[in-house]
Motif scaffolding. Sequence first.
Motif, PDB file in Angstrom:
ATOM      1  N   MET A 168       0.861  -1.181   0.000  1.00 33.67           N
ATOM      2  CA  MET A 168       0.000   0.000   0.000  1.00 33.67           C
ATOM      3  C   MET A 168       0.902   1.237   0.000  1.00 33.67           C
ATOM      4  O   MET A 168       1.828   1.325   0.787  1.00 33.67           O
ATOM      5  CB  MET A 168      -0.889  -0.028   1.252  1.00 33.67           C
ATOM      6  N   ASP A 169       0.590   2.173  -0.889  1.00 33.50           N
ATOM      7  CA  ASP A 169       1.415   3.366  -0.953  1.00 33.50           C
ATOM      8  C   ASP A 169       0.824   4.496  -0.099  1.00 33.50           C
ATOM      9  O   ASP A 169      -0.279   4.392   0.424  1.00 33.50           O
ATOM     10  CB  ASP A 169       1.651   3.810  -2.402  1.00 33.50           C
ATOM     11  N   TYR A 170       1.587   5.559   0.022  1.00 34.22           N
ATOM     12  CA  TYR A 170       1.218   6.698   0.872  1.00 34.22           C
ATOM     13  C   TYR A 170      -0.147   7.272   0.496  1.00 34.22           C
ATOM     14  O   TYR A 170      -0.987   7.512   1.361  1.00 34.22           O
ATOM     15  CB  TYR A 170       2.307   7.764   0.775  1.00 34.22           C
ATOM     16  N   GLU A 171      -0.376   7.491  -0.811  1.00 31.92           N
ATOM     17  CA  GLU A 171      -1.640   8.092  -1.259  1.00 31.92           C
ATOM     18  C   GLU A 171      -2.830   7.225  -0.881  1.00 31.92           C
ATOM     19  O   GLU A 171      -3.882   7.729  -0.500  1.00 31.92           O
ATOM     20  CB  GLU A 171      -1.614   8.367  -2.771  1.00 31.92           C
ATOM     21  N   GLU A 172      -2.680   5.910  -0.987  1.00 33.78           N
ATOM     22  CA  GLU A 172      -3.774   5.009  -0.615  1.00 33.78           C
ATOM     23  C   GLU A 172      -4.043   5.078   0.889  1.00 33.78           C
ATOM     24  O   GLU A 172      -5.198   5.074   1.325  1.00 33.78           O
ATOM     25  CB  GLU A 172      -3.447   3.572  -1.038  1.00 33.78           C
ATOM     26  N   ILE A 173      -3.005   5.145   1.672  1.00 34.55           N
ATOM     27  CA  ILE A 173      -3.175   5.269   3.126  1.00 34.55           C
ATOM     28  C   ILE A 173      -3.908   6.566   3.461  1.00 34.55           C
ATOM     29  O   ILE A 173      -4.827   6.581   4.283  1.00 34.55           O
ATOM     30  CB  ILE A 173      -1.806   5.195   3.839  1.00 34.55           C
ATOM     31  N   VAL A 174      -3.525   7.659   2.804  1.00 35.53           N
ATOM     32  CA  VAL A 174      -4.189   8.946   3.022  1.00 35.53           C
ATOM     33  C   VAL A 174      -5.666   8.848   2.653  1.00 35.53           C
ATOM     34  O   VAL A 174      -6.537   9.325   3.378  1.00 35.53           O
ATOM     35  CB  VAL A 174      -3.482  10.078   2.241  1.00 35.53           C
ATOM     36  N   ARG A 175      -5.983   8.225   1.506  1.00 31.17           N
ATOM     37  CA  ARG A 175      -7.390   8.075   1.090  1.00 31.17           C
ATOM     38  C   ARG A 175      -8.177   7.252   2.099  1.00 31.17           C
ATOM     39  O   ARG A 175      -9.312   7.592   2.433  1.00 31.17           O
ATOM     40  CB  ARG A 175      -7.469   7.439  -0.297  1.00 31.17           C
ATOM     41  N   LEU A 176      -7.598   6.173   2.598  1.00 30.88           N
ATOM     42  CA  LEU A 176      -8.283   5.338   3.591  1.00 30.88           C
ATOM     43  C   LEU A 176      -8.510   6.094   4.895  1.00 30.88           C
ATOM     44  O   LEU A 176      -9.570   5.994   5.513  1.00 30.88           O
ATOM     45  CB  LEU A 176      -7.489   4.055   3.848  1.00 30.88           C
ATOM     46  N   PHE A 177      -7.508   6.858   5.309  1.00 34.49           N
ATOM     47  CA  PHE A 177      -7.631   7.651   6.532  1.00 34.49           C
ATOM     48  C   PHE A 177      -8.726   8.701   6.378  1.00 34.49           C
ATOM     49  O   PHE A 177      -9.570   8.865   7.257  1.00 34.49           O
ATOM     50  CB  PHE A 177      -6.290   8.303   6.865  1.00 34.49           C
ATOM     51  N   GLU A 178      -8.748   9.397   5.240  1.00 35.57           N
ATOM     52  CA  GLU A 178      -9.761  10.416   4.994  1.00 35.57           C
ATOM     53  C   GLU A 178     -11.150   9.788   4.968  1.00 35.57           C
ATOM     54  O   GLU A 178     -12.099  10.329   5.543  1.00 35.57           O
ATOM     55  CB  GLU A 178      -9.474  11.144   3.675  1.00 35.57           C
ATOM     56  N   ALA A 179     -11.306   8.631   4.355  1.00 34.84           N
ATOM     57  CA  ALA A 179     -12.598   7.942   4.307  1.00 34.84           C
ATOM     58  C   ALA A 179     -13.029   7.516   5.708  1.00 34.84           C
ATOM     59  O   ALA A 179     -14.219   7.606   6.054  1.00 34.84           O
ATOM     60  CB  ALA A 179     -12.520   6.731   3.373  1.00 34.84           C
ATOM     61  N   SER A 180     -12.092   7.080   6.521  1.00 37.08           N
ATOM     62  CA  SER A 180     -12.413   6.699   7.903  1.00 37.08           C
ATOM     63  C   SER A 180     -12.874   7.901   8.711  1.00 37.08           C
ATOM     64  O   SER A 180     -13.843   7.814   9.478  1.00 37.08           O
ATOM     65  CB  SER A 180     -11.196   6.067   8.584  1.00 37.08           C
ATOM     66  N   ARG A 181     -12.210   9.028   8.543  1.00 36.59           N
ATOM     67  CA  ARG A 181     -12.607  10.241   9.255  1.00 36.59           C
ATOM     68  C   ARG A 181     -13.988  10.709   8.799  1.00 36.59           C
ATOM     69  O   ARG A 181     -14.791  11.172   9.597  1.00 36.59           O
ATOM     70  CB  ARG A 181     -11.578  11.357   9.073  1.00 36.59           C
ATOM     71  N   GLU A 182     -14.264  10.573   7.501  1.00 40.85           N
ATOM     72  CA  GLU A 182     -15.587  10.954   6.996  1.00 40.85           C
ATOM     73  C   GLU A 182     -16.671  10.064   7.596  1.00 40.85           C
ATOM     74  O   GLU A 182     -17.745  10.540   7.958  1.00 40.85           O
ATOM     75  CB  GLU A 182     -15.618  10.899   5.463  1.00 40.85           C
ATOM     76  N   GLU A 183     -16.409   8.776   7.721  1.00 45.49           N
ATOM     77  CA  GLU A 183     -17.393   7.884   8.345  1.00 45.49           C
ATOM     78  C   GLU A 183     -17.620   8.265   9.810  1.00 45.49           C
ATOM     79  O   GLU A 183     -18.754   8.237  10.294  1.00 45.49           O
ATOM     80  CB  GLU A 183     -16.952   6.423   8.229  1.00 45.49           C
ATOM     81  N   GLU A 184     -16.567   8.645  10.513  1.00 41.11           N
ATOM     82  CA  GLU A 184     -16.733   9.100  11.903  1.00 41.11           C
ATOM     83  C   GLU A 184     -17.583  10.375  11.946  1.00 41.11           C
ATOM     84  O   GLU A 184     -18.456  10.526  12.798  1.00 41.11           O
ATOM     85  CB  GLU A 184     -15.367   9.336  12.553  1.00 41.11           C
ATOM     86  N   ARG A 185     -17.346  11.284  11.023  1.00 41.88           N
ATOM     87  CA  ARG A 185     -18.141  12.512  10.947  1.00 41.88           C
ATOM     88  C   ARG A 185     -19.608  12.178  10.713  1.00 41.88           C
ATOM     89  O   ARG A 185     -20.501  12.727  11.366  1.00 41.88           O
ATOM     90  CB  ARG A 185     -17.613  13.413   9.821  1.00 41.88           C
ATOM     91  N   LEU A 186     -19.863  11.247   9.812  1.00 36.90           N
ATOM     92  CA  LEU A 186     -21.248  10.876   9.507  1.00 36.90           C
ATOM     93  C   LEU A 186     -21.933  10.188  10.687  1.00 36.90           C
ATOM     94  O   LEU A 186     -23.143  10.349  10.873  1.00 36.90           O
ATOM     95  CB  LEU A 186     -21.295  10.006   8.256  1.00 36.90           C
ATOM     96  N   LYS A 187     -21.196   9.443  11.489  1.00 35.91           N
ATOM     97  CA  LYS A 187     -21.778   8.858  12.709  1.00 35.91           C
ATOM     98  C   LYS A 187     -22.281   9.970  13.632  1.00 35.91           C
ATOM     99  O   LYS A 187     -23.369   9.874  14.211  1.00 35.91           O
ATOM    100  CB  LYS A 187     -20.741   8.011  13.457  1.00 35.91           C
ATOM    101  N   ILE A 188     -21.476  11.019  13.769  1.00 35.07           N
ATOM    102  CA  ILE A 188     -21.872  12.144  14.623  1.00 35.07           C
ATOM    103  C   ILE A 188     -23.074  12.860  14.008  1.00 35.07           C
ATOM    104  O   ILE A 188     -24.025  13.203  14.718  1.00 35.07           O
ATOM    105  CB  ILE A 188     -20.692  13.103  14.839  1.00 35.07           C
ATOM    106  N   VAL A 189     -23.064  13.066  12.704  1.00 29.80           N
ATOM    107  CA  VAL A 189     -24.181  13.712  12.020  1.00 29.80           C
ATOM    108  C   VAL A 189     -25.470  12.930  12.259  1.00 29.80           C
ATOM    109  O   VAL A 189     -26.511  13.508  12.614  1.00 29.80           O
ATOM    110  CB  VAL A 189     -23.905  13.857  10.501  1.00 29.80           C
TER     111      VAL A 189
END
Length: 139
Positions: free
Chosen positions: A1-22
Amino acid sequence: MDYEEIVRLFEASREEERLKIVRHLISQGYKVSSRSNSGKGRSDYTSGGTIKGYDLSSWKYINAKKDQDHNIFISLQSFDKDPVSKNRHTLRDRLGIYVYDKYNADEAYENMHTTDIDLPINEEKLKELDRVIGLLVSK
């Protein structure tokens, strides 16, 4: 897994956490801003044209309102100012809350309440979020 993929996965995880709060806030009777660009920074930020485009979409937040008196900005990266050194920090994955009438970025930085709530979110942390919001809007 490269850096960009890790960043995309991290951003998607943070978005899911945001949506849980929403989803939780909506279940509690809040109206949450849901425009297409709501809740995240711009992906083409240029600092007024002074820099090449920069992706701020990992910057996550929620704008909510329950009644006519209280606008609530919940940041998934709390602003913090050390009371001793006066150094300013951004605490990634720590919730910060700013209650306001009219949003002002400088006031948000100065008046944001840094919580002890970290991601990932769970039911216990959502209850604590409710408690802290209740305290802040009753001030």
